[in-house]
Design a protein around this motif. Sequence first.
Motif, PDB file in Angstrom:
ATOM      1  N   ARG A   1       0.859  -1.362  -0.151  1.00 49.54           N
ATOM      2  CA  ARG A   1       0.058   0.090   0.217  1.00 49.54           C
ATOM      3  C   ARG A   1       0.729   1.310  -0.067  1.00 49.54           C
ATOM      4  NH1 ARG A   1      -2.603  -1.054   4.333  1.00 49.54           N
ATOM      5  NH2 ARG A   1      -4.469  -1.556   3.483  1.00 49.54           N
ATOM      6  N   SER A   2       0.517   2.345  -0.684  1.00 54.83           N
ATOM      7  CA  SER A   2       1.148   3.753  -0.506  1.00 54.83           C
ATOM      8  C   SER A   2       0.531   4.532   0.486  1.00 54.83           C
ATOM      9  CB  SER A   2       0.829   4.437  -2.049  1.00 54.83           C
ATOM     10  OG  SER A   2       1.469   3.744  -2.971  1.00 54.83           O
ATOM     11  N   ALA A   3       1.452   4.880   1.402  1.00 51.25           N
ATOM     12  CA  ALA A   3       0.864   5.689   2.532  1.00 51.25           C
ATOM     13  C   ALA A   3       1.262   7.217   1.871  1.00 51.25           C
ATOM     14  CB  ALA A   3       1.840   5.616   3.623  1.00 51.25           C
ATOM     15  N   LEU A   4       0.642   8.207   2.553  1.00 56.75           N
ATOM     16  CA  LEU A   4       0.902   9.428   2.145  1.00 56.75           C
ATOM     17  C   LEU A   4       2.353  10.132   2.016  1.00 56.75           C
ATOM     18  CD1 LEU A   4      -2.049  11.130   4.140  1.00 56.75           C
ATOM     19  CD2 LEU A   4      -1.856  10.691   1.645  1.00 56.75           C
ATOM     20  N   ALA A   5       3.106   9.510   2.904  1.00 56.35           N
ATOM     21  CA  ALA A   5       4.608   9.892   2.973  1.00 56.35           C
ATOM     22  C   ALA A   5       5.242   8.546   2.169  1.00 56.35           C
ATOM     23  CB  ALA A   5       5.193   9.924   4.335  1.00 56.35           C
ATOM     24  N   PRO A   6       6.101   8.936   1.232  1.00 59.25           N
ATOM     25  CA  PRO A   6       6.865   7.889   0.409  1.00 59.25           C
ATOM     26  C   PRO A   6       7.471   7.016   1.487  1.00 59.25           C
ATOM     27  CG  PRO A   6       7.167  10.324  -0.417  1.00 59.25           C
ATOM     28  CD  PRO A   6       6.382  10.522   0.870  1.00 59.25           C
TER      29      PRO A   6
ATOM     30  N   THR B   1       2.891  -0.543  -5.592  1.00 59.49           N
ATOM     31  CA  THR B   1       2.378   0.130  -4.735  1.00 59.49           C
ATOM     32  C   THR B   1       0.639  -0.197  -4.696  1.00 59.49           C
ATOM     33  OG1 THR B   1       1.840   1.749  -6.432  1.00 59.49           O
ATOM     34  CG2 THR B   1       3.782   2.075  -5.190  1.00 59.49           C
ATOM     35  N   GLU B   2       0.467  -1.068  -5.535  1.00 62.70           N
ATOM     36  CA  GLU B   2      -1.112  -1.562  -5.446  1.00 62.70           C
ATOM     37  C   GLU B   2      -0.925  -3.008  -5.699  1.00 62.70           C
ATOM     38  OE1 GLU B   2      -3.085   2.398  -7.365  1.00 62.70           O
ATOM     39  OE2 GLU B   2      -3.493   0.548  -8.495  1.00 62.70           O
TER      40      GLU B   2
ATOM     41  N   VAL C   1     -10.991 -12.096  -1.671  1.00 61.45           N
ATOM     42  CA  VAL C   1     -10.449 -11.278  -2.579  1.00 61.45           C
ATOM     43  C   VAL C   1      -9.660  -9.976  -1.922  1.00 61.45           C
ATOM     44  CG1 VAL C   1     -10.619  -9.458  -4.411  1.00 61.45           C
ATOM     45  CG2 VAL C   1     -11.517 -11.806  -4.839  1.00 61.45           C
ATOM     46  N   LEU C   2      -8.777  -9.533  -2.209  1.00 67.21           N
ATOM     47  CA  LEU C   2      -8.073  -8.217  -1.506  1.00 67.21           C
ATOM     48  C   LEU C   2      -7.797  -7.334  -2.604  1.00 67.21           C
ATOM     49  CD1 LEU C   2      -5.565  -7.999   1.340  1.00 67.21           C
ATOM     50  CD2 LEU C   2      -5.190  -7.047  -0.844  1.00 67.21           C
ATOM     51  N   SER C   3      -8.071  -6.139  -2.368  1.00 66.87           N
ATOM     52  CA  SER C   3      -7.671  -5.268  -3.485  1.00 66.87           C
ATOM     53  C   SER C   3      -7.263  -3.703  -2.863  1.00 66.87           C
ATOM     54  CB  SER C   3      -8.659  -4.994  -4.582  1.00 66.87           C
ATOM     55  OG  SER C   3      -8.072  -4.131  -5.532  1.00 66.87           O
ATOM     56  N   THR C   4      -6.290  -3.391  -3.096  1.00 64.69           N
ATOM     57  CA  THR C   4      -5.680  -2.001  -2.898  1.00 64.69           C
ATOM     58  C   THR C   4      -5.697  -1.024  -4.120  1.00 64.69           C
ATOM     59  OG1 THR C   4      -3.605  -2.308  -2.887  1.00 64.69           O
ATOM     60  CG2 THR C   4      -4.441  -2.644  -1.033  1.00 64.69           C
ATOM     61  N   ALA C   5      -6.288  -1.479  -5.322  1.00 66.29           N
ATOM     62  CA  ALA C   5      -6.014  -0.661  -6.540  1.00 66.29           C
ATOM     63  C   ALA C   5      -7.011   0.369  -6.825  1.00 66.29           C
ATOM     64  CB  ALA C   5      -6.346  -1.868  -7.877  1.00 66.29           C
ATOM     65  N   GLY C   6      -6.783   1.250  -7.665  1.00 71.70           N
ATOM     66  CA  GLY C   6      -7.415   2.440  -7.899  1.00 71.70           C
ATOM     67  C   GLY C   6      -7.645   3.376  -7.000  1.00 71.70           C
ATOM     68  N   THR C   7      -8.227   4.316  -7.021  1.00 71.24           N
ATOM     69  CA  THR C   7      -8.699   5.447  -6.196  1.00 71.24           C
ATOM     70  C   THR C   7     -10.110   5.057  -5.173  1.00 71.24           C
ATOM     71  OG1 THR C   7      -9.849   6.777  -7.801  1.00 71.24           O
ATOM     72  CG2 THR C   7      -7.533   6.888  -7.570  1.00 71.24           C
ATOM     73  N   ASP C   8     -10.419   3.973  -5.266  1.00 72.26           N
ATOM     74  CA  ASP C   8     -11.937   3.758  -4.616  1.00 72.26           C
ATOM     75  C   ASP C   8     -11.996   2.693  -3.583  1.00 72.26           C
ATOM     76  OD1 ASP C   8     -11.471   1.761  -6.092  1.00 72.26           O
ATOM     77  OD2 ASP C   8     -13.640   1.438  -6.823  1.00 72.26           O
ATOM     78  N   ASP C   9     -10.406   2.714  -2.837  1.00 72.25           N
ATOM     79  CA  ASP C   9     -10.120   1.961  -1.693  1.00 72.25           C
ATOM     80  C   ASP C   9     -10.313   0.169  -2.298  1.00 72.25           C
ATOM     81  OD1 ASP C   9     -10.100   3.828   0.119  1.00 72.25           O
ATOM     82  OD2 ASP C   9     -12.392   3.644   0.348  1.00 72.25           O
ATOM     83  N   GLY C  10     -10.074   0.187  -3.601  1.00 71.52           N
ATOM     84  CA  GLY C  10     -10.293  -1.044  -4.325  1.00 71.52           C
ATOM     85  C   GLY C  10     -11.230  -1.777  -4.472  1.00 71.52           C
ATOM     86  N   ALA C  11     -12.519  -1.128  -4.388  1.00 70.97           N
ATOM     87  CA  ALA C  11     -13.683  -1.589  -4.445  1.00 70.97           C
ATOM     88  C   ALA C  11     -14.059  -2.328  -5.862  1.00 70.97           C
ATOM     89  CB  ALA C  11     -14.711  -0.662  -3.971  1.00 70.97           C
ATOM     90  N   ALA C  12     -14.085  -1.451  -6.738  1.00 73.95           N
ATOM     91  CA  ALA C  12     -14.374  -1.882  -8.182  1.00 73.95           C
ATOM     92  C   ALA C  12     -13.629  -3.078  -8.645  1.00 73.95           C
ATOM     93  CB  ALA C  12     -14.239  -0.701  -9.191  1.00 73.95           C
TER      94      ALA C  12
END
Length: 269
Positions: free
Chosen positions: A8-13, A160-161, A243-254
């Motif tokens: 996962r990407s956090a706000l700080a690199p 990162t995803e 299933v697990l997802s961190t992809a996209g900008t919707d918390d991985g929902a789609a």
Amino acid sequence: MTQRTLIRSALAPDAVRHTARRTHFSVPPALKDCHASLVPCRHAARRRRGSAPGPHRLLHRLHGRLRPSTQKTRAKDPNAGLRTGTQLTKLLAPASAFPAGYTVEGDNTADSGAKLLSTSARKTAKPDCVNLESTSWIQVTGYQNSSSFAQNDYVNAQKTEEIAQEIDEFPVAQAKDAMQQIEAVAARCATFTDTDAHARVKVAGKAVAGLGDEAYTMTLTSGKWQNGTTLIAARSGSSVVTVLSTAGTDDGAASAKKLTTTLLTALKK
């Protein structure tokens, strides 16, 4: 099952997580496919199970003829009709089902092989909520061994995803109970502390209609993360898809829902 901590990407690199993996079984890393071993090796980045299940033992059958009044009822094999890990691997979604640029993590690809395994009793201890951030997160239910499993996960080029998939086979009663335990875990882990970034994580869960025989989703969010995580569990008969997802900008929902639908469709063929 093998667990690996998700990416996962956090706000700080400098807070980006490493893809360190934890393995449930003591099996050499080179054994990505567990056909050569009696011990199935799950990956938990997830997800592996804590204790190694022994080889499945066939139920003893009484031979010879007995009078109807004295004939014993044969015990039903709880694994009858279940798919093996080898068969489940063929049902995992292919690379084409994932976003462009995603590649499979080879060292987090595993199945339980060509034999069915003996399932263990569910552990009733309080779940380790941090495992919701790992692949093979189904183990938070307390079921450390299923009759069979297959799993892998895909990551983007920047690592990162992540999108992870797993199918577990249980006797039907245990499959139904596993789904009930997932809902219970959502309530018991409503908030917990992330051990990597020491972030406060919130978990929101709800039942989902239209996915298999029953389905449940959890969304993990934190103010210290750029994007949250979506977890979906869905049952189709004796099969439990996670299933697990961190992809996209919707918390991985789609992406999580799309992958779950693909897996459920494959199980129906």
